[in-house]
Design a protein around this motif. Structure first.
Motif, mmCIF file in Angstrom:
data_model
loop_
_atom_site.group_PDB
_atom_site.id
_atom_site.type_symbol
_atom_site.label_atom_id
_atom_site.label_comp_id
_atom_site.label_asym_id
_atom_site.label_seq_id
_atom_site.Cartn_x
_atom_site.Cartn_y
_atom_site.Cartn_z
ATOM 1 N N ILE A 1 6.025 -8.836 3.853
ATOM 2 C CA ILE A 1 7.465 -9.209 5.362
ATOM 3 C C ILE A 1 7.478 -8.788 6.407
ATOM 4 N N GLY B 1 4.269 -5.343 -1.334
ATOM 5 C CA GLY B 1 5.102 -6.567 -1.421
ATOM 6 C C GLY B 1 5.844 -6.974 0.712
ATOM 7 N N TYR B 2 5.791 -5.115 1.228
ATOM 8 C CA TYR B 2 6.532 -4.908 2.051
ATOM 9 C C TYR B 2 5.906 -5.157 3.200
ATOM 10 N N MET B 3 4.079 -5.774 2.921
ATOM 11 C CA MET B 3 3.077 -5.805 4.153
ATOM 12 C C MET B 3 3.856 -7.062 5.131
#
Lengths: 449, 449
Positions: free
Chosen positions: A322, A318-320
């Protein structure tokens, strides 16, 4: 004439009048300027366009055709007319407009149409067709008002009145010698104000800006804009006067160049017609998308490399997106400002250096602020301080790289002679994708496993 | 004068001459046009600018200041000059240029500078300052050449010669009645060609385009460009002639608007100065990035929702970025073409419908082609037919959505009265991110687990 914009009512009225008698149609069209009828043509069929052109007097018909945009394809309308009508219209057109339109036809049609014209016109148009479309030669009109340097005031005024029968709009009078070598410029006002016994040579302004036929249209536009000129003379290598480019041609060029800049910036071929069909659009955009697919595989190979890490800390997935997305957007911002600045004026080495330094600073600050927000989310929502720290560093680092590449790559391209607008956001975001993933997943592998 | 571009050598020469005596400097500067010196000013210090301005004759000094770009801050130079010099320069400036520059100062400086001027000038400038900067009133110059409708040819020519002492460049002569109500336009050429006993009323052209003070500058530019005008008259509600906007102002407006379009399109505030410092840049861009961060969280929440799927099929993490990235780029392409098309002309409902249909088709085809490439990769490299199928559908679907939203969102915004350029790529790519992840991970969860 009122200053108004055309709307649906106008189109409706014209369509209704097309159904009715010729008199009604003529009466309605009398309310419109040629350039307005040219716009209305974009909303009616080729048959209806023909009907209107056949109905109107030649001078108005040719003005409408000269005002039609490239994308409305005036050449198709012209080909479709009766030969006699077509000949009359082409002879009424300015040479530069006639050349523009005829250049869009296929060779057979070009040949046919030039055959129909009288010899002088055909020679002139053939001549203009030899210049590249995007140069001063391709833009210029060969009809100019010119006077001889050794004429008297009275002779010059008579000459100008005579020549202006043919040339409706002129802003500058060119002063030439007997061999048509350009000696200077003079305005009608200066001639009027001169003493009765003055010669043109006494009042000519010999400091003037000129261009060659091969001068790029962007440079022509820059000169007209920089020196606030209504027109600029076009000369050959011996300074022989060949024609002039006027400010209204340059306004059109500027709109065109600006369209091209926005398209190139967005990964669309610069020659895609805005109102073209889907086949043209696919041809124009698919190559860029396939190029992008290649770079996307590159970015995704970084993720593949770190698959063990992602499997263990799946929240990274998920952070990737962003980190990469934010890097891409920050790079686009830096790129837009830098490319536009290069377009408007050349940067010295010192200015270029300062620009990169500025974008580096902006990237660092914007990265830190956004990094902090994501850090707080990771800390409170995912309850993981170290993860938050990794994300903070990745965000800051990626926006720093975004600033450096967004400003640096177009500056480098410009210096090695490549159009900086080619550094479209498609290319530049590859950097931020690859670097963002490397930073995030690399750090995570070291610190979180 | 040669047609040449300034380069580093020019800057170096000026810098050297600044070190030397005044005579050398004057001699060197004589080679440059005012607009060129204005460009050179961007590369030298305020002190050096002051030295040059103080050295040059007033008319040249004021021309340089009027040619300096907004971003070179001519108002700072002006404030820094001795009061007497400043007053002379401002009085030499055209009212519209003086107004533009003074408007950039803070209130105290504005007050001081207007105090120094003679009363008529101060009143005129104060008057112009009441108009919004981006309207015809804000652009116009109040100095025009005008003649009375009932003047004879001879009287009119005398009037024009008299008035043209003050106004160097004029392209159109305005015909007014005794109350300055605009009745029509006439060109110097028409007056010269008229019979000796003609009255202006006999040759006046009463069909003309005009604007009001409140007309938006973009509309002024459109009219000048559409009708190929060198200038357009500005009138009040009673048709009283207040001034004129000239083509060169409009060229500047067009450059400015195009810069704003590219910046807005890239998620940069339209009023960020291209050569501004990092503080301005952060202020201009950070809000957009934080907005984007919000939308990125939205996209990443889709990934979080499907975390169990990603954990089981970790290879999806790599494909995710490909699908989302390609969707974003395809959407940017559709957006650029559509926004630019809306900028250049309004679309009818039918044209809008056809545009969305076209972009849908383009998205479908480009999606299928790229989908096929990725399918082949998944099939041969990852040896997984079903995975390939899921990716093919996700790619095609996402590029379809990219086409529809890229064209549809700006068209809808335009119809509800919002600037379509606000639909910057930042906003539009949220759709393709969210939809791409949903499609890929949703399908994978159903079909691959």
């Amino acid at each position: 004439m009122q200053s108004f914009e055309l709307d649906k009512t106008d189109i409706l009225k014209v369509k209704q009048a097309l159904e009715g008698g010729d008199q009604d149609l003529l009466l309605l069209l009398a309310d419109y300027h040629a350039s307005e009828i040219a716009i209305l043509f974009e909303s009616i069929s080729l048959e209806s366009q023909k009907k209107i052109i056949n109905l109107l007097p030649i001078d108005l018909a040719s003005e409408i055709i000269s005002e039609m945009s490239h994308e409305a394809h005036p050449e198709e309308l012209l080909i479709d007319l009766e030969p006699e009508k077509r000949q009359e219209i082409v002879e009424e057109l300015d040479y530069d407009d006639a050349t523009d339109i005829i250049s869009q036809m296929d060779e057979q049609d070009q040949h046919d149409i030039l055959q129909e014209l009288d010899k002088e016109d055909a020679v002139n148009i053939r001549n203009l067709m030899t210049y590249a479309e995007d140069t001063a030669g391709g833009l210029m009109n060969t009809e100019v008002i010119k006077v001889d340097a050794d004429m008297s005031k009275k002779q010059a005024i008579d000459q100008i009145i005579l020549q202006s029968e043919e040339i409706e709009e002129f802003y500058t009078i060119y002063v030439v010698d007997h061999d048509d070598i350009l000696k200077g410029i003079v305005s009608l006002k200066d001639i009027i104000k001169a003493k009765a016994n003055a010669k043109i040579a006494d009042i000519v302004n010999t400091e003037f800006v000129f261009v060659k036929t091969s001068t790029d249209q962007e440079e022509v536009a820059d000169l007209i804009s920089q020196y606030n000129l209504t027109s600029i003379p076009v000369v050959d290598l011996n300074m022989k006067l060949l024609g002039r480019v006027t400010f209204d041609d340059v306004i059109d060029v500027m709109q065109e160049e600006n369209t091209e800049d926005i398209l190139k910036f967005s990964g669309v071929s610069e020659d895609e017609e805005l109102s073209g069909n889907w086949i043209e659009a696919v041809k124009s955009r698919l190559p860029w998308l396939i190029l992008n697919l290649g770079t996307a595989f590159l970015a995704s190979s970084v993720i593949r490399y770190f698959e063990p890490t992602v499997t263990k800390i799946v929240v990274l997935a998920g952070y990737m997106t962003i980190i990469a997305g934010m890097g891409g957007n920050a790079a686009t911002q830096a790129l837009a400002v830098t490319v536009r600045r290069i377009t408007l004026s050349d940067l010295t080495d010192n200015q270029a250096y300062k620009t990169v330094l500025k974008e580096l600073t902006v990237g660092l600050i914007n990265g830190a602020v956004n990094g902090l927000i994501v850090f707080l989310f990771a800390y409170f929502y995912d309850d993981n301080l170290l993860l938050g720290l990794v994300i903070f560093i990745a965000m800051t680092g990626n926006l720093l790289i975004a600033g450096i590449t967004g400003a640096g790559i177009p500056l480098i391209l410009k210096r090695v002679g490549i159009d900086p607008a080619v550094a479209s956001s498609i290319i530049i975001t590859t950097f931020t994708d690859v670097f963002g993933f490397l930073l995030l997943l690399g750090l995570a592998s070291k610190l979180l496993l």
